[in-house]
Design an enzyme around this catalytic site. Structure first.
Site, PDB file in Angstrom:
ATOM      1  N   HIS A 150       0.847  -1.196   0.000  1.00 53.77           N
ATOM      2  CA  HIS A 150       0.000   0.000   0.000  1.00 53.77           C
ATOM      3  C   HIS A 150       0.883   1.248   0.000  1.00 53.77           C
ATOM      4  CE1 HIS A 150      -4.233  -1.508   1.229  1.00 53.77           C
ATOM      5  NE2 HIS A 150      -3.636  -2.343   0.412  1.00 53.77           N
TER       6      HIS A 150
ATOM      7  N   TYR B 217      -9.595   5.768   6.519  1.00 52.71           N
ATOM      8  CA  TYR B 217      -9.771   6.202   7.911  1.00 52.71           C
ATOM      9  C   TYR B 217     -10.822   7.295   7.882  1.00 52.71           C
ATOM     10  CZ  TYR B 217      -5.524   3.725   9.380  1.00 52.71           C
ATOM     11  OH  TYR B 217      -4.594   2.764   9.662  1.00 52.71           O
TER      12      TYR B 217
ATOM     13  N   PRO C 285      -5.273   1.320  18.257  1.00 51.86           N
ATOM     14  CA  PRO C 285      -4.915   0.791  16.934  1.00 51.86           C
ATOM     15  C   PRO C 285      -4.973   1.796  15.779  1.00 51.86           C
ATOM     16  CG  PRO C 285      -7.066  -0.032  17.639  1.00 51.86           C
ATOM     17  CD  PRO C 285      -6.503   0.726  18.790  1.00 51.86           C
TER      18      PRO C 285
ATOM     19  N   LYS D  63       0.122   0.627  14.895  1.00 50.96           N
ATOM     20  CA  LYS D  63       1.490   0.545  15.444  1.00 50.96           C
ATOM     21  C   LYS D  63       1.714  -0.600  16.432  1.00 50.96           C
ATOM     22  CE  LYS D  63       3.281   3.682  13.100  1.00 50.96           C
ATOM     23  NZ  LYS D  63       3.362   2.890  11.898  1.00 50.96           N
TER      24      LYS D  63
ATOM     25  N   TYR E 187       3.488   6.824   9.745  1.00 50.21           N
ATOM     26  CA  TYR E 187       2.670   5.666   9.369  1.00 50.21           C
ATOM     27  C   TYR E 187       3.532   4.551   8.774  1.00 50.21           C
ATOM     28  CZ  TYR E 187      -1.538   3.114   8.166  1.00 50.21           C
ATOM     29  OH  TYR E 187      -2.517   2.148   8.107  1.00 50.21           O
TER      30      TYR E 187
HETATM   31  P1  RFL Z   1       0.393 -11.016  22.193  1.00 50.31           P
HETATM   32  O1  RFL Z   1      -0.003 -11.140  20.783  1.00 50.31           O
HETATM   33  O2  RFL Z   1      -0.626 -10.592  23.188  1.00 50.31           O
HETATM   34  O3  RFL Z   1       1.040 -12.407  22.625  1.00 50.31           O
HETATM   35  C1  RFL Z   1       1.343 -12.687  23.972  1.00 50.31           C
HETATM   36  C2  RFL Z   1       1.279 -14.185  24.152  1.00 50.31           C
HETATM   37  O4  RFL Z   1       1.646 -14.514  25.480  1.00 50.31           O
HETATM   38  C3  RFL Z   1       0.756 -15.476  25.981  1.00 50.31           C
HETATM   39  N1  RFL Z   1       0.746 -15.361  27.476  1.00 50.31           N
HETATM   40  C4  RFL Z   1       1.413 -16.207  28.274  1.00 50.31           C
HETATM   41  N2  RFL Z   1       2.154 -17.288  28.016  1.00 50.31           N
HETATM   42  C5  RFL Z   1       2.686 -17.959  29.071  1.00 50.31           C
HETATM   43  N3  RFL Z   1       2.483 -17.575  30.362  1.00 50.31           N
HETATM   44  C6  RFL Z   1       1.739 -16.498  30.666  1.00 50.31           C
HETATM   45  N4  RFL Z   1       1.561 -16.133  31.931  1.00 50.31           N
HETATM   46  C7  RFL Z   1       1.170 -15.765  29.601  1.00 50.31           C
HETATM   47  N5  RFL Z   1       0.386 -14.657  29.524  1.00 50.31           N
HETATM   48  C8  RFL Z   1       0.148 -14.434  28.236  1.00 50.31           C
HETATM   49  C9  RFL Z   1      -0.577 -15.146  25.342  1.00 50.31           C
HETATM   50  O5  RFL Z   1      -1.459 -16.271  25.309  1.00 50.31           O
HETATM   51  C10 RFL Z   1      -0.136 -14.715  23.958  1.00 50.31           C
HETATM   52  O6  RFL Z   1      -0.124 -15.777  23.032  1.00 50.31           O
HETATM   53  O7  RFL Z   1       1.621  -9.985  22.351  1.00 50.31           O
HETATM   54  P2  RFL Z   1       2.859  -9.703  21.350  1.00 50.31           P
HETATM   55  O8  RFL Z   1       3.471 -10.971  20.865  1.00 50.31           O
HETATM   56  O9  RFL Z   1       3.704  -8.678  22.016  1.00 50.31           O
HETATM   57  O10 RFL Z   1       2.181  -9.062  20.038  1.00 50.31           O
HETATM   58  C11 RFL Z   1       1.607  -7.799  20.097  1.00 50.31           C
HETATM   59  C12 RFL Z   1       0.434  -7.725  19.142  1.00 50.31           C
HETATM   60  O11 RFL Z   1      -0.404  -8.867  19.305  1.00 50.31           O
HETATM   61  C13 RFL Z   1      -0.377  -6.459  19.396  1.00 50.31           C
HETATM   62  O12 RFL Z   1       0.465  -5.321  19.534  1.00 50.31           O
HETATM   63  C14 RFL Z   1      -1.364  -6.131  18.303  1.00 50.31           C
HETATM   64  O13 RFL Z   1      -2.172  -7.201  17.920  1.00 50.31           O
HETATM   65  C15 RFL Z   1      -2.233  -4.982  18.827  1.00 50.31           C
HETATM   66  N6  RFL Z   1      -3.466  -4.933  18.132  1.00 50.31           N
HETATM   67  C16 RFL Z   1      -3.449  -4.374  16.910  1.00 50.31           C
HETATM   68  N7  RFL Z   1      -2.285  -3.846  16.417  1.00 50.31           N
HETATM   69  C17 RFL Z   1      -2.259  -3.309  15.198  1.00 50.31           C
HETATM   70  O14 RFL Z   1      -1.180  -2.850  14.761  1.00 50.31           O
HETATM   71  N8  RFL Z   1      -3.415  -3.261  14.433  1.00 50.31           N
HETATM   72  C18 RFL Z   1      -4.598  -3.812  14.891  1.00 50.31           C
HETATM   73  O15 RFL Z   1      -5.587  -3.795  14.191  1.00 50.31           O
HETATM   74  C19 RFL Z   1      -4.656  -4.376  16.163  1.00 50.31           C
HETATM   75  N9  RFL Z   1      -5.811  -4.922  16.662  1.00 50.31           N
HETATM   76  C20 RFL Z   1      -4.646  -5.478  18.697  1.00 50.31           C
HETATM   77  C21 RFL Z   1      -5.811  -5.475  17.928  1.00 50.31           C
HETATM   78  C22 RFL Z   1      -4.666  -6.013  19.991  1.00 50.31           C
HETATM   79  C23 RFL Z   1      -5.832  -6.547  20.552  1.00 50.31           C
HETATM   80  N10 RFL Z   1      -5.793  -7.035  21.913  1.00 50.31           N
HETATM   81  C24 RFL Z   1      -4.531  -7.121  22.635  1.00 50.31           C
HETATM   82  C25 RFL Z   1      -6.888  -7.350  22.697  1.00 50.31           C
HETATM   83  C26 RFL Z   1      -6.981  -6.042  18.441  1.00 50.31           C
HETATM   84  C27 RFL Z   1      -6.998  -6.587  19.745  1.00 50.31           C
HETATM   85  C28 RFL Z   1      -8.290  -7.187  20.206  1.00 50.31           C
HETATM   86  C1  PHB Z   2      -6.556  -3.909  10.460  1.00 50.95           C
HETATM   87  O1  PHB Z   2      -6.560  -4.222   9.258  1.00 50.95           O
HETATM   88  O2  PHB Z   2      -6.959  -4.700  11.329  1.00 50.95           O
HETATM   89  C2  PHB Z   2      -6.101  -2.548  10.854  1.00 50.95           C
HETATM   90  C3  PHB Z   2      -5.531  -1.726   9.908  1.00 50.95           C
HETATM   91  C4  PHB Z   2      -5.119  -0.452  10.268  1.00 50.95           C
HETATM   92  C5  PHB Z   2      -5.281  -0.027  11.573  1.00 50.95           C
HETATM   93  C6  PHB Z   2      -5.835  -0.862  12.528  1.00 50.95           C
HETATM   94  C7  PHB Z   2      -6.264  -2.141  12.166  1.00 50.95           C
HETATM   95  O3  PHB Z   2      -4.900   1.240  11.909  1.00 50.95           O
END
Ligand code: RFL
Ligand code: PHB
Length: 389
Positions: free
Chosen positions: A72, A200, A292, A296, A384
């Site tokens: 993109h 957005y 989100p 980032k 971004y």
């Molecule tokens: P994760 O992905 O939360 O993975 C952590 C892992 O640790 C495990 N865990 C344990 N394992 C052993 N012992 C324990 N005591 C433990 N406690 C936890 C968990 O089961 C899990 O598998 O963290 P990590 O690896 O740092 O990755 C970070 C990303 O996942 C996160 O920054 C993003 O997904 C944030 N986020 C989003 N980021 C974006 O850039 N765009 C998005 O659209 C976006 N949507 C989201 C999101 C985060 C969400 N959360 C945390 C609820 C949507 C959601 C719903």
């Molecule tokens: C997504 O595709 O899930 C997404 C993309 C951009 C964002 C947040 C989430 O800023």
């Protein structure tokens, strides 16, 4: 059991670190609380910075991503029926790619399994011992039996609710937090994306985002109340609300269909300092959370892994501790800038309950300035596509 680096958490941060270290001959064990299917069932991030893509290449896990990702070069920002584009390529020479966190995680699991990487699932009671000594170890239980791993270092990659951050004493740890008065309701549907770029959308009814995973998989979000639950929103109600928040030209051509996933995420900004305590290093969501809006979350996790991986390699290959000693400082310097961008983009595009007429005019002036000013667009684009590591 003994390993060089014990990694707590088998999400993207823990798996990427494990895979990168493996390439350098450094031994790791990953402890994951859930099952692999559970981890792969979480629908989260969709946008990767080129820094993340480069790390996946360095980890030797980019084949499928390179084939299937979508480049993109820009994004659309809309307010009401008006819209403008920010062209990342013209403004920065760079771009982002669309490749979902689920796919990143699947590729990393496949690679770890192909190399006989040690990942223990369904771990309970993970406890870190002696992180501030020269002989740290981790204990955990699986199937009722207790196990112990002795190690040189511990990487706390266990997300926001994990144990690693809580292990750092409150006399050492300082936390900074901001909660936002709304959440995002997200829907995944097997429909073609409404537009080739992300949209957005700021509207009088609140924020909306049109995103995607591939030609026939769309990801849409709308700002919702924190008291809502996904069951309150039928698919029909979701599509109706989304259409009211995006320009008519897109609403008319939006293809709707049944949701295959629907969830609500609260929005939060959070940073803990320092990110290192003795031989324990915090990475990714264990140390920081962003709303989100700037895409980032996963990308800041990747920059932490970059700094920690290079620091550990410098230690094991050259007996030089400079990289690990400066890990927290380097990671935090970049994180605070991503926090600022995510916070300001959230403020720019959402409706807040306390906004008065003056606040709304200020918000609109901010959006108009971004629309009309190349330098402002350049600042947005640089943030971004991702600040340099
Ligand atoms: P994760 O992905 O939360 O993975 C952590 C892992 O640790 C495990 N865990 C344990 N394992 C052993 N012992 C324990 N005591 C433990 N406690 C936890 C968990 O089961 C899990 O598998 O963290 P990590 O690896 O740092 O990755 C970070 C990303 O996942 C996160 O920054 C993003 O997904 C944030 N986020 C989003 N980021 C974006 O850039 N765009 C998005 O659209 C976006 N949507 C989201 C999101 C985060 C969400 N959360 C945390 C609820 C949507 C959601 C719903
Ligand atoms: C997504 O595709 O899930 C997404 C993309 C951009 C964002 C947040 C989430 O800023």
């Amino acid at each position: 059991m003994r390993t060089q680096v014990a990694i707590i958490g088998g999400g993207p941060s823990g798996l990427l670190l494990s895979q990168l270290l493996h390439q350098k001959g450094i031994d790791t064990v990953v402890l994951e609380r859930k099952t692999k299917d559970y981890v792969l069932g979480r629908i989260r991030a969709g946008i990767l910075e080129t820094g993340f893509v480069d790390l996946m290449r360095e980890a030797g896990v980019s084949d499928r991503m390179d084939k299937e990702c979508f480049v993109h070069d820009g994004t659309v920002i809309s307010f009401g029926d008006t819209e403008f584009s920010i062209n990342f390529k013209d403004l920065t020479g760079s771009h982002v790619v669309v490749y979902g966190q689920t796919e990143v995680t699947r590729d990393l699991y496949d690679a770890r399994e192909a190399m006989d990487g040690k990942i223990v699932f369904n771990t309970d009671n993970v406890t870190i011992h002696g992180a501030d000594t020269d002989t740290p170890f981790v204990t955990y239980t699986t199937d009722g039996a207790e196990h112990r791993i002795d190690c040189d270092y511990i990487a706390g990659c266990d997300g926001f609710h994990g144990v690693s951050r809580q292990t750092i004493p409150l006399t050492v740890r300082r936390e900074y937090e901001k909660l936002y008065p709304f959440g995002w309701l997200g829907v995944l549907s097997e429909t073609p994306p409404v537009h080739e770029e992300l949209i957005y959308a700021c509207s009088d009814r609140g924020f909306a985002l049109c995103s995607m995973r591939n030609e026939n998989l769309s990801r849409y979000y709308i700002q919702c109340s924190l008291s809502d639950s996904p069951e309150d929103w039928t698919d029909a109600a979701f599509w109706t609300e989304l259409k009211r928040r995006i320009p008519a030209k897109y609403a008319e051509k939006l293809v709707t269909g049944p949701s295959i996933e629907k969830s609500i995420a609260p929005l939060r900004s959070f940073v803990t300092e320092p990110m290192r305590w003795g031989r324990l290093f915090l990475c990714g969501d264990a140390a920081h959370i962003v709303p989100p809006t700037g895409a980032k979350g996963l990308n800041t996790a990747a920059s932490d892994i970059h700094y920690l991986y290079n620091g550990l390699v410098q230690f094991y290959e050259e007996a030089d501790r400079e990289g690990i000693d400066r890990y927290s400082e380097k990671a935090l310097a970049r994180i605070w800038k991503a926090e600022r961008f995510s916070w300001s983009t959230t403020n720019l595009l959402h409706r807040f309950p306390y906004q008065n007429e003056f606040d709304l005019k200020m918000q609109r002036a901010d959006i108009d300035f971004l629309r009309d000013n190349r330098e402002a667009q350049s600042v947005f684009a640089q943030n971004y596509v991702g600040l340099p590591y």
